[in-house]
Design an enzyme around this catalytic site. Structure first.
Site, PDB file in Angstrom:
ATOM      1  N   SER A   2       0.831  -1.082  -0.062  1.00 62.45           N
ATOM      2  CA  SER A   2      -0.052   0.035   0.072  1.00 62.45           C
ATOM      3  C   SER A   2       0.714   1.286   0.047  1.00 62.45           C
ATOM      4  O   SER A   2       0.344   2.479  -0.130  1.00 62.45           O
ATOM      5  CB  SER A   2      -0.965  -0.102   1.013  1.00 62.45           C
ATOM      6  OG  SER A   2      -2.021  -0.975   1.141  1.00 62.45           O
ATOM      7  N   LYS A  28      -0.136   3.758  -2.416  1.00 61.06           N
ATOM      8  CA  LYS A  28      -1.153   4.708  -2.549  1.00 61.06           C
ATOM      9  C   LYS A  28      -0.500   6.122  -2.582  1.00 61.06           C
ATOM     10  O   LYS A  28      -1.289   7.296  -2.710  1.00 61.06           O
ATOM     11  CB  LYS A  28      -2.067   4.354  -1.348  1.00 61.06           C
ATOM     12  CG  LYS A  28      -3.036   3.142  -1.694  1.00 61.06           C
ATOM     13  CD  LYS A  28      -3.357   2.777  -0.213  1.00 61.06           C
ATOM     14  CE  LYS A  28      -4.518   1.276  -0.566  1.00 61.06           C
ATOM     15  NZ  LYS A  28      -4.370   0.507   0.587  1.00 61.06           N
ATOM     16  N   SER A  66      -5.723   3.465   4.745  1.00 62.86           N
ATOM     17  CA  SER A  66      -5.452   2.461   3.750  1.00 62.86           C
ATOM     18  C   SER A  66      -6.622   1.851   3.113  1.00 62.86           C
ATOM     19  O   SER A  66      -6.256   0.750   2.596  1.00 62.86           O
ATOM     20  CB  SER A  66      -4.118   1.481   4.170  1.00 62.86           C
ATOM     21  OG  SER A  66      -3.480   0.997   3.188  1.00 62.86           O
ATOM     22  N   LYS A  81       3.471   6.563   5.044  1.00 59.95           N
ATOM     23  CA  LYS A  81       2.314   5.439   4.541  1.00 59.95           C
ATOM     24  C   LYS A  81       2.913   4.059   4.936  1.00 59.95           C
ATOM     25  O   LYS A  81       4.230   3.826   4.814  1.00 59.95           O
ATOM     26  CB  LYS A  81       2.231   5.663   3.240  1.00 59.95           C
ATOM     27  CG  LYS A  81       1.246   4.667   2.451  1.00 59.95           C
ATOM     28  CD  LYS A  81      -0.315   5.000   2.990  1.00 59.95           C
ATOM     29  CE  LYS A  81      -1.339   4.029   2.711  1.00 59.95           C
ATOM     30  NZ  LYS A  81      -1.289   2.811   3.640  1.00 59.95           N
TER      31      LYS A  81
END
Length: 304
Positions: free
Chosen positions: A76, A79, A135, A245
């Site tokens: 992720s 992202k 997320s 993140k």
């Protein structure tokens, strides 16, 4: 005293960057790069990550790394690029209808969600919080559909942005970083992710979002109420953490792209596949790297 402290801070950081740059130029190729900084004799101990990098947050000069240019799945952390493409569109307040396909998309790949309901309408800005804090793979899908337009167009924009940024070890096949179509089809390198992180964190709206521990959206005529909380445990746990993140898939393991600012000195780094499943191990890796770099600096600075 304050002016002196700031001057010393600048001198220390300048020395760090200068010596690090010299160390990178002179260092032979190796799995782990340890730079002979003037107040540090070796790299951080006990880092589990398969790939990692720590850089100063001003120039991106790498201070320590492991498999710096090796491409690995990034889960992720993908992202971050998804958000960058959306922000670059300049249309964050447009209304986006959550498509019905998000349910099957998240279920098929066992993706994390922001609890979005098909048919509800949120702004692009609100969906960025849904994307980056919990997320939400459902938010990634909805944003790609709206801003691509469509998944294919959006993924093409992600890869074109990566190309323009010079991220030669990076490829995207999914806006969430899920194993679609394969476990290894979306990937990047520690070096590329430092560059991506620096670019994203230079954008005030992105920086504000990933620095938030939670974000609430009240119920409205077209949407249900939402309360999204960050998956980044460093916020609130590690002094000076400001983002950015987390990530986790079977192939990527637990990953973390992070930035901190202590005594006015920014550091940015990444760990890839610290553990198969434990986010705590990824966070511990990041903290070991940061402590290795910060502790000698903070000891030298006369700043409380």
């Amino acid at each position: 005293m304050r002016k002196f402290a700031r001057l010393l801070q600048t001198v220390v950081l300048g020395a760090l960057i200068a010596v690090a740059g010299h160390g990178l130029a002179a260092a032979p190729a190796a799995s782990d790069t340890h730079l002979p900084l003037p107040w540090v004799t070796r790299g951080p101990e006990g880092v589990h990550a398969s790939g990692a990098a720590l850089a100063d947050g001003l120039t991106g000069t790498v201070l320590w790394s492991r498999e710096l240019n090796t491409s690995l799945p990034i889960a992720s952390i993908t992202k971050v690029m998804t958000a960058l493409v959306v922000i670059n569109s300049g249309a964050l307040d447009r209304a986006v209808t959550v498509p019905g396909e998000v349910v099957g998309y998240c279920a098929e790949h066992d993706g994390s969600t922001a609890g979005l309901v098909p048919g509800e309408v949120l702004t692009g800005r609100q969906l960025l919080y849904a994307l980056l804090l919990p997320s939400g793979c459902d938010a990634a899908y909805a944003l790609a559909e709206a801003y691509g337009p469509g998944q294919g167009g959006f993924i093409a924009a992600m890869n074109e942005t990566a190309r323009r940024m010079g991220l030669g070890g990076t490829n995207f096949t999914d806006p969430s970083g899920l194993p679609n179509p394969t476990d290894h089809s979306t990937y990047s390198t520690p070096a590329d992710l430092v560059t991506l992180g620096l670019r994203a964190m230079s954008l005030p709206v992105f920086r504000e979002i990933v620095g938030s521990r939670s974000y609430g959206v009240p119920a409205g005529p077209g949407n249900r109420a939402h309360l999204w909380e960050t998956t980044n445990g460093m916020l609130g746990d590690y002094p000076g953490a400001v983002g950015i993140k987390t990530g986790n898939t079977d192939a990527a393991g637990t990953c973390l792209l992070f930035e901190t600012v202590r005594a006015g000195i920014p550091m940015i780094g990444v760990v890839l596949h610290s553990s198969d499943y434990s986010a705590d191990v990824a966070q511990a890796d990041a903290e070991r790297m940061l402590n290795w770099a910060y502790n000698p600096i903070l000891t030298a600075l006369p700043i409380g």
